[in-house]
Design a protein around this motif. Structure first.
Motif, PDB file in Angstrom:
ATOM      1  N   ASP A 172      32.347 -30.474  11.046  1.00  0.00           N
ATOM      2  CA  ASP A 172      31.053 -31.028  10.649  1.00  0.00           C
ATOM      3  C   ASP A 172      30.006 -30.788  11.730  1.00  0.00           C
ATOM      4  O   ASP A 172      28.879 -31.253  11.616  1.00  0.00           O
ATOM      5  CB  ASP A 172      31.182 -32.524  10.367  1.00  0.00           C
ATOM      6  CG  ASP A 172      31.577 -33.312  11.615  1.00  0.00           C
ATOM      7  OD1 ASP A 172      32.029 -32.674  12.590  1.00  0.00           O
ATOM      8  OD2 ASP A 172      31.440 -34.545  11.626  1.00  0.00           O
ATOM      9  N   SER A 173      30.384 -30.038  12.776  1.00  0.00           N
ATOM     10  CA  SER A 173      29.439 -29.738  13.849  1.00  0.00           C
ATOM     11  C   SER A 173      28.483 -28.625  13.400  1.00  0.00           C
ATOM     12  O   SER A 173      28.915 -27.514  13.086  1.00  0.00           O
ATOM     13  CB  SER A 173      30.197 -29.290  15.103  1.00  0.00           C
ATOM     14  OG  SER A 173      29.308 -28.749  16.055  1.00  0.00           O
ATOM     15  N   LYS A 174      27.214 -28.924  13.348  1.00  0.00           N
ATOM     16  CA  LYS A 174      26.232 -27.932  12.908  1.00  0.00           C
ATOM     17  C   LYS A 174      26.170 -26.740  13.858  1.00  0.00           C
ATOM     18  O   LYS A 174      25.981 -25.605  13.430  1.00  0.00           O
ATOM     19  CB  LYS A 174      24.849 -28.582  12.784  1.00  0.00           C
ATOM     20  CG  LYS A 174      24.766 -29.628  11.684  1.00  0.00           C
ATOM     21  CD  LYS A 174      23.363 -30.209  11.569  1.00  0.00           C
ATOM     22  CE  LYS A 174      23.290 -31.230  10.438  1.00  0.00           C
ATOM     23  NZ  LYS A 174      21.929 -31.798  10.296  1.00  0.00           N
ATOM     24  N   LEU A 175      26.328 -27.017  15.141  1.00  0.00           N
ATOM     25  CA  LEU A 175      26.283 -25.930  16.120  1.00  0.00           C
ATOM     26  C   LEU A 175      27.476 -25.001  15.944  1.00  0.00           C
ATOM     27  O   LEU A 175      27.345 -23.775  15.997  1.00  0.00           O
ATOM     28  CB  LEU A 175      26.260 -26.503  17.538  1.00  0.00           C
ATOM     29  CG  LEU A 175      26.080 -25.480  18.662  1.00  0.00           C
ATOM     30  CD1 LEU A 175      24.768 -24.731  18.505  1.00  0.00           C
ATOM     31  CD2 LEU A 175      26.129 -26.170  20.023  1.00  0.00           C
ATOM     32  N   GLU A 176      28.653 -25.590  15.713  1.00  0.00           N
ATOM     33  CA  GLU A 176      29.839 -24.759  15.497  1.00  0.00           C
ATOM     34  C   GLU A 176      29.718 -23.974  14.195  1.00  0.00           C
ATOM     35  O   GLU A 176      30.114 -22.809  14.118  1.00  0.00           O
ATOM     36  CB  GLU A 176      31.088 -25.632  15.463  1.00  0.00           C
ATOM     37  CG  GLU A 176      32.375 -24.824  15.340  1.00  0.00           C
ATOM     38  CD  GLU A 176      33.616 -25.674  15.490  1.00  0.00           C
ATOM     39  OE1 GLU A 176      34.708 -25.168  15.206  1.00  0.00           O
ATOM     40  OE2 GLU A 176      33.485 -26.844  15.889  1.00  0.00           O
ATOM     41  N   GLN A 177      29.164 -24.590  13.164  1.00  0.00           N
ATOM     42  CA  GLN A 177      28.958 -23.892  11.901  1.00  0.00           C
ATOM     43  C   GLN A 177      27.994 -22.713  12.075  1.00  0.00           C
ATOM     44  O   GLN A 177      28.217 -21.622  11.539  1.00  0.00           O
ATOM     45  CB  GLN A 177      28.427 -24.859  10.846  1.00  0.00           C
ATOM     46  CG  GLN A 177      29.460 -25.868  10.380  1.00  0.00           C
ATOM     47  CD  GLN A 177      28.861 -26.960   9.517  1.00  0.00           C
ATOM     48  OE1 GLN A 177      27.646 -27.156   9.504  1.00  0.00           O
ATOM     49  NE2 GLN A 177      29.709 -27.697   8.814  1.00  0.00           N
ATOM     50  N   ALA A 178      26.940 -22.945  12.855  1.00  0.00           N
ATOM     51  CA  ALA A 178      25.995 -21.857  13.123  1.00  0.00           C
ATOM     52  C   ALA A 178      26.670 -20.718  13.885  1.00  0.00           C
ATOM     53  O   ALA A 178      26.412 -19.542  13.630  1.00  0.00           O
ATOM     54  CB  ALA A 178      24.800 -22.385  13.918  1.00  0.00           C
ATOM     55  N   GLY A 179      27.552 -21.094  14.819  1.00  0.00           N
ATOM     56  CA  GLY A 179      28.289 -20.065  15.564  1.00  0.00           C
ATOM     57  C   GLY A 179      29.204 -19.257  14.660  1.00  0.00           C
ATOM     58  O   GLY A 179      29.316 -18.034  14.800  1.00  0.00           O
ATOM     59  N   LYS A 180      29.856 -19.923  13.705  1.00  0.00           N
ATOM     60  CA  LYS A 180      30.730 -19.221  12.764  1.00  0.00           C
ATOM     61  C   LYS A 180      29.929 -18.285  11.860  1.00  0.00           C
ATOM     62  O   LYS A 180      30.376 -17.187  11.523  1.00  0.00           O
ATOM     63  CB  LYS A 180      31.507 -20.235  11.914  1.00  0.00           C
ATOM     64  CG  LYS A 180      32.568 -21.000  12.686  1.00  0.00           C
ATOM     65  CD  LYS A 180      33.649 -20.064  13.195  1.00  0.00           C
ATOM     66  CE  LYS A 180      34.758 -20.820  13.899  1.00  0.00           C
ATOM     67  NZ  LYS A 180      35.802 -19.914  14.433  1.00  0.00           N
ATOM     68  N   ILE A 181      28.751 -18.718  11.452  1.00  0.00           N
ATOM     69  CA  ILE A 181      27.890 -17.851  10.633  1.00  0.00           C
ATOM     70  C   ILE A 181      27.470 -16.619  11.421  1.00  0.00           C
ATOM     71  O   ILE A 181      27.472 -15.490  10.913  1.00  0.00           O
ATOM     72  CB  ILE A 181      26.650 -18.634  10.149  1.00  0.00           C
ATOM     73  CG1 ILE A 181      27.074 -19.729   9.164  1.00  0.00           C
ATOM     74  CG2 ILE A 181      25.642 -17.702   9.501  1.00  0.00           C
ATOM     75  CD1 ILE A 181      25.947 -20.637   8.717  1.00  0.00           C
ATOM     76  N   GLU A 182      27.113 -16.823  12.688  1.00  0.00           N
ATOM     77  CA  GLU A 182      26.716 -15.694  13.542  1.00  0.00           C
ATOM     78  C   GLU A 182      27.879 -14.718  13.717  1.00  0.00           C
ATOM     79  O   GLU A 182      27.697 -13.491  13.699  1.00  0.00           O
ATOM     80  CB  GLU A 182      26.263 -16.230  14.901  1.00  0.00           C
ATOM     81  CG  GLU A 182      25.599 -15.195  15.794  1.00  0.00           C
ATOM     82  CD  GLU A 182      24.242 -14.779  15.291  1.00  0.00           C
ATOM     83  OE1 GLU A 182      23.842 -13.634  15.569  1.00  0.00           O
ATOM     84  OE2 GLU A 182      23.578 -15.579  14.606  1.00  0.00           O
TER      85      GLU A 182
END
Length: 504
Positions: A213-223
């Protein structure tokens, strides 16, 4: 009398018994192996790879079966003799085997006596030695392994379910992103193999996004997924490799630049110029053919590629043209017309792939920005300076003063503001040290700054994007085991603090 004939039926029964017991033991170890592998992946909350599961369980079954059968259960003459004696022959068969080479009268009498008693028993009277505990252990091992495999892969995270429940906005962003990516891939002009690989990347991205649920981790996965998709499609963009090689030679420089741009108009113009040169100097025909072939060889592109084949056919046709023919001009024109049609057709396909790549990247970038709660990144042409707030204008948002007619506000001139521009106040170095982008209404500095921040993936970008990219690189290193436990704890705390700050 040959002992083989006497032992034949008994050996066969012991052979079947050995096979069954060895198979039961193999099933026990194979099931245990499958249970352990599945348990480990369930603890990691990951789906158990079918190939790995089959390899481990099958390997353990085969290894156990072979070792037990040939070492312990194979019906040798000695083992067969022992089992026969247990049927009431009082070691007559074992003694007969030991004295089979003894020619004495006593030994002969013993062998005759053993043969007589062997004739009184039958192989069907020999009991199977199949223990109940072997069947019970086998059944238990299989049931446990099947039960563990059938369990949801995230079953051990149910106790922590409240920690990975995302808010509705996050769920909606992720859902829309995955649906848009799959739809874009489905309607694209990519070949089926590439579509399958791209969908695999999207499937992995969906799983990764739903596991935190970490937005930063989700953004990293998208990148990270965006980079993987780019690398996948870049392999299909052979125009870049071929164009760069053609551009190295004076004769084909213009054609190479047109190929890189995938511009059919420029390709046609470049070919027209080449055709005119060859009409004026027929010796250039051979040089052009050799240049194209060398460029193709040095490009590293597979010969099965469509653009490669178009240029290769062009070079081969040039080799066949008769320079001394009276119809040389007409023949050359036909060759160039054919090459132009073939090359432009392939470049249109290349342009479609490049467009598809940019569409996918844009969708992922937009979703990543939505997760991080910031506006879409401005294009490079929009961030070339000139967004610094002037004296008395610190409350202005980025972009104010960029419209025509805004007077002397900073940002009207391309290239940024020089010291002294503005209203005459605040001249000097202090103005240049102000963060680019101004301030938000709540006082938080806008995170669209680009100066002095380097992202290893895409160069100078905004802070949020940099952190997301760095976090993706950290996750890769973590998966490879390149990060020690001590350092891992420190880095996790650092990124958690960034997430907390962002959410506040």
């Amino acid at each position: 009398m040959s002992t083989n004939k006497l032992f034949r039926n008994f050996k066969f029964k012991l052979f079947v018994e050995g096979l069954v017991r060895s198979m039961l033991a193999g099933l026990i170890t194979g099931g245990a192996g499958a249970f352990i592998v599945s348990l480990v992946y369930h603890i990691m909350a990951k789906k158990t790879p079918t190939v790995l599961l089959a390899s481990v369980s099958g390997g353990l079954f085969f290894l156990t079966f072979v070792l037990l059968f040939f070492i312990k259960h194979y019906p040798t003459k000695k083992r067969t003799a022992v089992r026969m004696d247990e049927m009431g022959l009082n070691e007559r068969v074992c003694t007969m085997l030991e004295n089979r080479d003894n020619e004495s009268k006593i030994a002969e009498l013993q062998r005759n006596d053993a043969v007589v008693h062997i004739g009184k028993i039958r192989a069907k009277q020999m009991p199977f030695r199949l223990r109940k505990r072997e069947f019970i252990l086998c059944l238990l091992s299989i049931c446990l392994s099947v039960a563990m495999i059938m369990l949801p892969h995230d079953v051990f995270l149910l106790a922590e379910e409240d920690k990975i429940v995302m808010d509705e906005e996050q769920q909606e962003i992720i859902k829309d992103l995955i649906e848009n990516l799959r739809e874009e891939i489905k309607k694209s002009e990519l070949d089926e193999e590439t579509k399958d690989k791209a969908n695999d990347i999207v499937d992995k991205l969906e799983e990764d996004l739903n596991n935190t649920d970490s937005k930063l981790e989700q953004a990293g996965k998208i990148e990270e997924a965006k980079k993987e998709l780019s690398e996948l499609l870049d392999k299909l963009l052979t125009k870049n490799s071929i164009g760069k090689e053609l551009r190295k030679y004076d004769l084909t420089k213009r054609l190479g630049e047109a190929v890189i741009l995938a511009d059919t108009g420029h390709v046609s113009t470049a070919l027209d110029i080449l055709e005119e040169k060859l009409n004026l100097d027929k010796e250039l025909v051979t040089e052009l053919s050799e240049t194209i072939k060398k460029a193709l060889a040095d490009s590293g592109v597979d010969a099965a590629d469509g653009l490669y084949q178009a240029f290769d056919a062009f070079a081969n046709d040039l080799d066949l043209v008769n320079k001394e023919s009276e119809t040389f001009t007409e023949d050359l024109k036909a060759i160039f017309d054919k090459a132009e049609a073939a090359i432009n057709e392939q470049l249109k396909k290349q342009a479609a792939i490049e467009k598809e790549k940019e569409e996918l990247k844009d969708k992922m970038e937009e979703s990543k920005n939505d997760l991080l709660g910031k506006e879409e990144e401005p294009k490079p042409s929009q961030t070339g300076g000139g967004s610094d707030p002037g004296p008395g204008e610190e409350g202005d948002k980025p972009g104010d003063g960029d419209k025509p007619g805004d007077g002397d506000k900073p940002g009207n001139k391309p290239g940024g503001d020089k010291p002294g521009d503005g209203d005459g106040e605040g001249e000097g170095e202090d103005d240049n040290k102000k963060p680019q982008g101004g301030s938000k209404e709540d006082g938080e500095v806008e995170d669209s700054m680009t100066e002095g921040i380097y992202d290893p993936v895409s160069g100078n970008v905004a802070y949020g994007k940099v952190f997301a990219s760095y976090y993706a690189e950290y996750l890769k290193a973590l998966e490879k085991g390149d990060v020690s436990e001590e350092l891992q704890e420190i880095v996790d705390r650092y990124f958690d603090s960034l997430t907390d700050t962002k959410e506040k």
